[in-house]
Design an enzyme around this catalytic site. Sequence first.
Site, PDB file in Angstrom:
ATOM      1  N   CYS A   1     -69.180 -90.906 -61.522  1.00  0.00           N
ATOM      2  CA  CYS A   1     -69.102 -91.214 -62.955  1.00  0.00           C
ATOM      3  C   CYS A   1     -68.627 -92.651 -63.172  1.00  0.00           C
ATOM      4  CB  CYS A   1     -68.144 -90.247 -63.650  1.00  0.00           C
ATOM      5  SG  CYS A   1     -67.931 -90.597 -65.412  1.00  0.00           S
TER       6      CYS A   1
ATOM      7  N   ASN B   1     -65.826-110.591 -36.733  1.00  0.00           N
ATOM      8  CA  ASN B   1     -65.608-111.838 -36.016  1.00  0.00           C
ATOM      9  C   ASN B   1     -65.782-111.651 -34.525  1.00  0.00           C
ATOM     10  OD1 ASN B   1     -62.874-112.375 -34.340  1.00  0.00           O
ATOM     11  ND2 ASN B   1     -62.561-110.681 -35.790  1.00  0.00           N
TER      12      ASN B   1
ATOM     13  N   CYS C   1     -57.842-106.525 -29.395  1.00  0.00           N
ATOM     14  CA  CYS C   1     -59.087-107.264 -29.625  1.00  0.00           C
ATOM     15  C   CYS C   1     -60.226-106.662 -28.800  1.00  0.00           C
ATOM     16  CB  CYS C   1     -58.903-108.739 -29.272  1.00  0.00           C
ATOM     17  SG  CYS C   1     -58.114-109.672 -30.587  1.00  0.00           S
TER      18      CYS C   1
ATOM     19  N   CYS D   1     -75.044 -90.768 -69.039  1.00  0.00           N
ATOM     20  CA  CYS D   1     -75.870 -91.491 -68.067  1.00  0.00           C
ATOM     21  C   CYS D   1     -76.517 -90.525 -67.079  1.00  0.00           C
ATOM     22  CB  CYS D   1     -75.036 -92.519 -67.310  1.00  0.00           C
ATOM     23  SG  CYS D   1     -73.786 -91.800 -66.215  1.00  0.00           S
TER      24      CYS D   1
ATOM     25  N   ASN E   1     -55.948-102.971 -34.882  1.00  0.00           N
ATOM     26  CA  ASN E   1     -56.723-104.163 -34.604  1.00  0.00           C
ATOM     27  C   ASN E   1     -58.156-103.899 -35.090  1.00  0.00           C
ATOM     28  OD1 ASN E   1     -57.857-106.558 -33.297  1.00  0.00           O
ATOM     29  ND2 ASN E   1     -55.958-106.570 -32.138  1.00  0.00           N
ATOM     30  N   THR E   2     -59.062-104.787 -34.811  1.00  0.00           N
ATOM     31  CA  THR E   2     -60.407-104.675 -35.370  1.00  0.00           C
ATOM     32  C   THR E   2     -61.248-103.602 -34.670  1.00  0.00           C
ATOM     33  OG1 THR E   2     -61.066-106.486 -33.930  1.00  0.00           O
ATOM     34  CG2 THR E   2     -60.501-107.037 -36.201  1.00  0.00           C
TER      35      THR E   2
ATOM     36  N   CYS F   1     -74.844 -83.829 -58.684  1.00  0.00           N
ATOM     37  CA  CYS F   1     -74.544 -82.410 -58.475  1.00  0.00           C
ATOM     38  C   CYS F   1     -75.825 -81.619 -58.184  1.00  0.00           C
ATOM     39  CB  CYS F   1     -73.836 -81.852 -59.707  1.00  0.00           C
ATOM     40  SG  CYS F   1     -73.239 -80.152 -59.494  1.00  0.00           S
TER      41      CYS F   1
ATOM     42  N   CYS G   1     -65.567 -80.217 -55.633  1.00  0.00           N
ATOM     43  CA  CYS G   1     -65.817 -81.188 -54.562  1.00  0.00           C
ATOM     44  C   CYS G   1     -65.478 -82.613 -54.977  1.00  0.00           C
ATOM     45  CB  CYS G   1     -67.249 -81.095 -54.087  1.00  0.00           C
ATOM     46  SG  CYS G   1     -68.476 -81.761 -55.242  1.00  0.00           S
TER      47      CYS G   1
ATOM     48  N   CYS H   1     -68.554 -74.218 -59.844  1.00  0.00           N
ATOM     49  CA  CYS H   1     -67.995 -75.493 -59.387  1.00  0.00           C
ATOM     50  C   CYS H   1     -67.012 -75.229 -58.247  1.00  0.00           C
ATOM     51  CB  CYS H   1     -67.296 -76.204 -60.543  1.00  0.00           C
ATOM     52  SG  CYS H   1     -66.510 -77.765 -60.058  1.00  0.00           S
TER      53      CYS H   1
END
Length: 426
Positions: free
Chosen positions: A389, A73, A135, A345, A200-201, A352, A382, A379
Site C-alpha cells: 500500500c 567493492n 573481507c 489504487c 563485514n561485507t 492479495c 500476512c 485473511c
Amino acid sequence: MADLRINFAGIKSPNPFWLASAPPTNSGYQVQRAFEAGWGGAVWKTLGEPILNISSRFAGTHFNGQRMAGFNNTELITDRPLEVNLKEIYETKKRFPNHTIIASLMVEPQQEKWHEIVKRVEAVGVDGFELNFGCPHGMAERGMGAASGQVPELVEKQTMWAKEVAETPVIVKLTPNITDITATAYAAVQGGADAISMINTINSLAGVDLDTWNTIPHVAGKGAHGGYCGPAVKPIALNMVAECARNSTINVPISGIGGVSDWRDAVEFMLMGAGGVQVCTAAMHHGFSIVEDMVDGLNNYLDDKGLDSVEDLVGKSVPKYSDWGDLDLNYKTVARINTDTCINCNKCHIACEDTAHQCIDMLTAKDGSNYLKVHEEDCVGCNLCSIVCPVDGAIDMIEIPSDEPMTWKERETAIKQPSCGISLVK
C-alpha cells in the site's frame, strides 16, 4: 540531554558512532576531519601487507530511484606503508585524545606476524584492535580475511595470538559469508576476544553491463566477486547481531555494522544488542556531516524515551527475539482498509489476489463509488497488502481475539500427551 558516551569493552568513546574500517578511515587527514565533524571513533583502515590494489573497484546498486541502496567493492586493505599509517595514527590520537582510534589488522595466520604487528601498532597509542577476519575478496585468496574467518579454529588461534601481546582490547570482526556466525563468534570468545564486530561485507557481484557484457565493476574486461554492504544488507546484519546477542556463550560486547545509515538504524542495532555501531557506506554516500543528524536524532530519541544514557538501550529487544518454535501459533491479525484514506489504487487487491490469499474484494457502494474490503475470515495476517500500500494509514493490521497462546513446541508436547486438554492448532 542524554549521555551518549559509551564504554565498549573498556574502550571509551564520546558517542556510539564510529567510522568502520574502510576508505573513509584511510588516512590521518580523513579521520581528523571525521572527529571534527562529530564521530566518536574510527576504525583505521586495515593495516597489513601486501600494499596493492586495482583500478575500478567500486559499484553501486540502485533501486527505484535510490542510489547506492547497496554498494559493492573489490578494494583491499590499505595501500599506504605501515610506517606512514603509524605516524598518522600517533598524530591523530595526540590531537584527539578523547576520541577512539581502533586499528584494524590483517596478517597471515602466523603467530610471529600477529605478535609483530600488534606490538608495533600498539606503540603509537591506539585504543584497541579489530582483527579483520571478514573481507571476502583478494586477501582471502591468500589465506587472510574471510578465508581465516570461515574457519573457527583459525579465528580462535589468531585471536589468541593477538591477545598474547595486546595490552588494549581486541575486537574480532566476523565474516557473514558463513552458515552460522555464532560458531565463529564463539571461537573468537574462546580465543580471548574482548568484543566482536559484525558484519563485514557479503560476497557479491553488483551487476552486468547489458551492452558490453562486462561485469560491474570490471578491470580491463574481467571481473571478480566483491564485498556487498550498504542499506540493502541491514536486515542480514541485524539478524546476525541478534543471534549472537541472544547466545549466552557469546558473552562479549558487539559492535554492529551493516547498513547503518541514520540514528534509527543505530537504535535498532543497539536494541538488538550492539554496544555501538560502525558506519561506512552512508558516510561514503553523504559525507562525514551525517553524524550530526545521528547525534541529534539519538539524543532526541533518548529524551523522548526518558533514558539518561545511550547504554540503557543496549539489548532491550533481545528477549523479544527467539526461535520460530517459540512463536504463538494462535496469535491472529487481520487487515482492515480505511476507506477514508484509501486511494483505490488496487495494489493491495492485486497483490492479495495474485500472490497471497484472495481475501480483498472490490465492491461498489450504493452511490456508485468503488471501495475495497477485506473478508477477515480468510485473511491470514500476512501483511502483504499493508506492505504494498502506498498510503500510510490506509491499511491497518489489527490484532483480533484468538485461542489461548500455544507455540509449536507446546503443540508437539500436546500431540504426545493428548490428555492434557490443549486445543491443537489445525
